[in-house]
Design a protein around this motif. Structure first.
Motif, PDB file in Angstrom:
ATOM      1  N   CYS A  31       0.529  -1.579  -0.058  1.00  0.00           N
ATOM      2  CA  CYS A  31       0.072   0.360   0.309  1.00  0.00           C
ATOM      3  C   CYS A  31       1.305   1.121  -0.231  1.00  0.00           C
ATOM      4  CB  CYS A  31      -0.820   0.254   0.871  1.00  0.00           C
ATOM      5  SG  CYS A  31      -2.111   1.234   1.433  1.00  0.00           S
ATOM      6  N   GLY A  33      -1.066   4.135  -0.204  1.00  0.00           N
ATOM      7  CA  GLY A  33      -2.088   5.906   0.056  1.00  0.00           C
ATOM      8  C   GLY A  33      -0.739   6.064   1.066  1.00  0.00           C
ATOM      9  N   GLY A  35      -1.629   7.419   3.983  1.00  0.00           N
ATOM     10  CA  GLY A  35      -1.699   6.795   5.312  1.00  0.00           C
ATOM     11  C   GLY A  35      -0.682   6.163   5.677  1.00  0.00           C
ATOM     12  N   CYS A  36      -0.750   4.907   5.146  1.00  0.00           N
ATOM     13  CA  CYS A  36       0.873   4.133   4.704  1.00  0.00           C
ATOM     14  C   CYS A  36       1.854   4.552   4.365  1.00  0.00           C
ATOM     15  CB  CYS A  36       0.755   2.671   4.271  1.00  0.00           C
ATOM     16  SG  CYS A  36      -0.791   1.671   4.776  1.00  0.00           S
ATOM     17  N   CYS A  68      -4.957   3.184  -1.811  1.00  0.00           N
ATOM     18  CA  CYS A  68      -5.122   3.021  -0.572  1.00  0.00           C
ATOM     19  C   CYS A  68      -5.689   1.339  -0.635  1.00  0.00           C
ATOM     20  CB  CYS A  68      -5.735   3.369  -0.088  1.00  0.00           C
ATOM     21  SG  CYS A  68      -6.817   3.585   2.313  1.00  0.00           S
ATOM     22  N   HIS A  69      -5.716   0.296   0.639  1.00  0.00           N
ATOM     23  CA  HIS A  69      -5.986  -0.626   0.958  1.00  0.00           C
ATOM     24  C   HIS A  69      -6.850  -0.484   1.129  1.00  0.00           C
ATOM     25  CE1 HIS A  69      -2.325  -2.929  -0.211  1.00  0.00           C
ATOM     26  NE2 HIS A  69      -2.609  -2.788  -1.485  1.00  0.00           N
ATOM     27  N   CYS A  72      -6.221   1.369   7.392  1.00  0.00           N
ATOM     28  CA  CYS A  72      -5.108   2.224   7.224  1.00  0.00           C
ATOM     29  C   CYS A  72      -4.872   2.680   8.511  1.00  0.00           C
ATOM     30  CB  CYS A  72      -5.487   3.893   7.076  1.00  0.00           C
ATOM     31  SG  CYS A  72      -6.924   4.063   5.298  1.00  0.00           S
ATOM     32  N   ASN A  77       0.470  -1.840   5.112  1.00  0.00           N
ATOM     33  CA  ASN A  77      -0.334  -3.224   4.761  1.00  0.00           C
ATOM     34  C   ASN A  77       0.716  -3.354   3.913  1.00  0.00           C
ATOM     35  OD1 ASN A  77      -2.591  -3.556   6.550  1.00  0.00           O
ATOM     36  ND2 ASN A  77      -3.539  -1.358   6.533  1.00  0.00           N
TER      37      ASN A  77
HETATM   38  S1  FES Z   1      -3.126   3.699   2.929  1.00  0.00           S
HETATM   39 FE1  FES Z   1      -3.128   2.138   3.077  1.00  0.00          FE
HETATM   40  S2  FES Z   1      -4.962   1.280   3.598  1.00  0.00           S
HETATM   41 FE2  FES Z   1      -5.232   3.395   3.619  1.00  0.00          FE
END
Ligand code: FES
Ligand code: FMN
Lengths: 553, 150
Positions: A31, A33, A35-36, A68-69, A72, A77
């Protein structure tokens, strides 16, 4: 990249891509995204790249940095295909072990899989983790299956087949009819039927018409549009091109956030690749249909997500809204008919065309069809991006997917729609997710930010928070909004600081009525919604604050 | 910021007046603030009156007409961070560096900003320094984090 000149050539290209793929080849989907990445997943990605090189596995293992999976909360992830093993909270130090044990050895590493904090049960596969298991991930589910920077991966999943079907097997009227029959409702806030809006723009006089993606996502606590647009930009773009064909537009705009480099970059790459393949530009797929897209960046003010303000911003002016009686579908950017839809609304279009309105309307409730992306945040165990069919109860979202409230606390309220939304109490938690049901309760879905509040929350403080947000965001053009919100904030602040007086509640109700009736745009009109909903369900907290002169701030 | 750099940005947008905001945004992101000379250059090249440019530059809080510090601290005060303790976190940061949101310290070491949910609600409450996220941070640990930026 070769230009594709017909529907047949597109299918041949797709076959070619698929024939070069081995479905059993291991792929590590990491991931990337928001958050990750913030948690340092870029280091995990480099660690995998190095490890694969070190073990000379480049030909045997694929690495994919994805959008993003959804989960978060447990980032960084990764998912390992084809087994779909999910590892959570991965660090660069875990990487060598993951490659030798799981990718090559096909063994699950116990330490890295999800453990249910309530039951102690472990879950290694995506299909077993409660957070994922209880969703219906038609839109966001593809995020982990593609590299957002590769159009070929989108094509491998059947991408652009809906565009090809629209252009070669359907007339613009038929496309429009299908969207109307599907009862696709706008996901950006209002829930307005997209088909009707398209029809208005289509029938509006004038040759030049525009279609626009609203990717502003200014609502605090909302991050699902970003997740979808960054992780699967082609799905939005394909929907936009189909919409342009139905409406008769040859120029599109994408209006999106300036503060997310991944988002900007992935959109830019997607546009370039689509153009090179002839899916965008002149004579798309050899159909004779022309369509171009321009990207515009917002500047981080909330009101620029409002339709008329957004259009002024695209014209290069300040994003000040204008009165609603002039509809932008008839007269928008440079006074031309302009059809604006939200990121998620556009992303729904390809699947409706591919699988038909009958399939689509089989999902959801009587009047809210399909799935909805939700950004789950606040006092909740599993913060993240969730996708569920309409009709799912709020209780299921909070407990089955969200994992409940942290620290053994009780739930107090659920707030929808951010600063222009409302809160509903725990007692109404069995309400289904539905545009109209929630609006009736005074908590319209809005864009899909679902904000969970625990028993320690003071609702007067929540209201103050949103009013404070809006005083900073009101564009200041009209008095009822600018002054109304400011006065409401002053009174609510007094109440929350224990300086409230008898009659304050009535005064608040009076001001909110005036601001609601006389403001120019929806920001001012709905600014008091959080206030009214908390007065409706939590009036006793205001009264207690006033009577006991308690400071709850 | 020299004129050549500004001209490059303007040329990228084909020197069209409608791209004014995009041009300002790029100057802001490269230079971190909008010097008066830069605005004058933009006005001249795009043929847009300076008053309109100032109208826009003061309207958006993303634009800064004063110099920014070497390090930009962003404390997320979005809804989710708010209920997870962002107010106390912000108080701590303000006490430590002695400035309020929107200000820059006199030694130009830090600028402080708030607001604007960054979409990282899973990590809240958080502070972001020069783009690096410090997630689920307790007020007690702020001093430690800021030590590394001088
Ligand atoms: S940013 Fe990785 S799961 Fe949402
Ligand atoms: C103050 C304000 C802010 C808004 N912000 C957004 C936004 O960030 N994203 C969005 O899609 N719609 C936003 N909207 C709603 C848009 O005006 C518009 O209704 C929507 O983009 C239409 O798309 P839809 O029909 O697909 O939902 C906002 C509305 C208001 C009044």
């Amino acid at each position: 990249m070769p230009r594709i000149n017909s529907a047949t050539e597109l299918e041949e290209l797709r076959k070619g891509i698929l024939s070069k793929r081995d479905p059993n080849k291991p792929c590590i989907a990491i991931c990337a995204g928001t958050g990750c990445l913030a948690l340092g997943n870029d280091r995990v990605i480099s660690a995998f790249e190095e490890e694969v090189k070190k073990q000379t596995l480049e030909a045997k293992v694929d690495i994919r940095a994805t959008g993003c999976h959804g989960f978060c909360e447990k980032g960084p992830n990764i998912i390992i295909y084809p087994e779909e093993i999910c590892y959570i909270e991965v660090t660069p130090e875990d990487v060598p072990e993951i490659v030798s044990q799981t990718v090559l050895g096909k063994e699950v590493i116990d330490r890295l899989i999800y453990t249910d904090p309530n039951t102690g049960e472990k879950a290694a596969h995506q299909s077993e983790i409660p957070f994922y298991k209880n969703q219906m991930r038609h839109l966001i589910g593809n995020n982990s299956k593609i590299d957002p920077k590769s159009i070929d991966e989108y094509l491998a999943l059947g991408g652009y087949s809906a565009l090809s079907k629209s252009l070669f097997e359907m007339s613009p009227e038929q496309v429009l009819e299908e969207i109307k029959k599907a009862n696709l409702r706008g996901r950006g806030g209002g829930g307005f039927p997209a088909g009707l809006k398209w029809e208005t723009a289509r029938n509006a006089p004038g040759e030049e018409k525009y279609v626009i993606v609203n990717g502003h996502e200014g609502e605090p606590g909302a991050f699902m549009d970003r997740a979808l647009f960054t992780g699967n930009p082609h799905s939005v773009l394909e929907g936009l091109i189909i919409g342009a064909y139905a409406i008769g537009s040859h120029q599109g705009f994408i209006y999106t956030r300036h503060d997310s480099p991944q988002l900007r970059n992935n959109i830019a790459v997607a546009l370039t690749q689509a153009e090179e393949y002839g899916l965008l530009g002149e004579n798309i797929l050899g159909s004779g249909f022309n369509f171009n897209v321009e990207v515009h960046l917002d500047i981080g003010i909330f009101v620029s997500g409002e339709s008329s303000a957004l259009m002024r911003s695209i014209e290069g002016k300040n994003p000040e809204p204008r009165p609603k009686y002039i509809r932008t579908s008839v007269s928008g950017i440079w006074e031309k008919p302009s059809n604006l839809n939200n990121v998620e609304t556009w992303a729904n279009v390809p699947q409706i065309i591919n699988r038909g309105s009958e399939w689509y309307t089989s999902i959801g409730t009587e009047r809210s069809k399909g799935t909805k992306l939700i950004s789950l945040s606040g006092n909740i165990v599993n913060t993240g991006v969730v996708e569920v069919p309409f009709g799912t109860t709020l209780r299921e979202i909070v407990y089955d997917i969200g994992g409940g409230i942290p620290n053994g606390k009780k739930l107090k309220a659920v707030h929808f729609g951010g600063p222009m939304g409302g809160s509903i109490p725990e007692s109404l938690l069995d309400t289904p997710l539905d545009f109209d049901e929630l609006a009736k309760l005074g908590a319209p879905i809005g864009a899909g930010g679902m904000f969970v509040l625990d028993e320690d929350t003071n609702m007067v403080d929540v209201t103050r928070f949103f009013l404070n947000f809006l005083t900073n965001e009101s564009c200041g053009k009209c008095v009822p909004c600018r002054e109304g919100i400011r006065q409401m904030l002053k009174i609510v602040t007094n109440i929350s600081e224990g300086k409230g007086r008898e009659g304050d509640i009535e005064l608040l109700e009076e001001i909110s009525e005036v601001a609601g009736a006389a403001s120019l745009c929806a920001l001012g009109k709905t600014a008091s919604d959080p206030l009214l909903s908390t007065l409706r369900y939590f009036r006793d907290e205001y009264e207690a604050n006033i009577k006991e002169k308690k400071c709850r701030a | 910021m020299d004129n050549a750099r500004i001209d490059r940005i303007i040329d990228k947008h084909q020197g069209e007046a409608s791209s004014l905001i995009q041009v300002l945004l790029e100057i802001q992101s490269e230079n971190h603030w909008l010097p008066k000379e830069a605005l004058e250059r933009v006005s001249e090249k795009l043929q847009v009156p300076l008053t309109r440019i100032r109208h826009i530059a003061t309207f958006y809080k993303t634009f800064s007409l004063i110099p920014k510090g070497r390090h930009e601290i962003h404390v997320c005060t979005g809804s989710s961070c708010h209920v997870r303790g962002a107010t106390r976190l912000l108080d701590t940061v303000q006490d430590l560096i002695g400035i309020r949101p929107g200000e820059t310290s006199s030694d130009l070491r830090f600028s402080l900003e708030t607001g604007n949910c960054l979409g990282c609600c899973a990590l809240g409450p958080e502070i972001v320094v020069d783009g690096k996220h410090h997630s689920k941070i307790a007020p007690d640990n702020v001093e430690d984090v800021l030590k590394d930026y001088d």
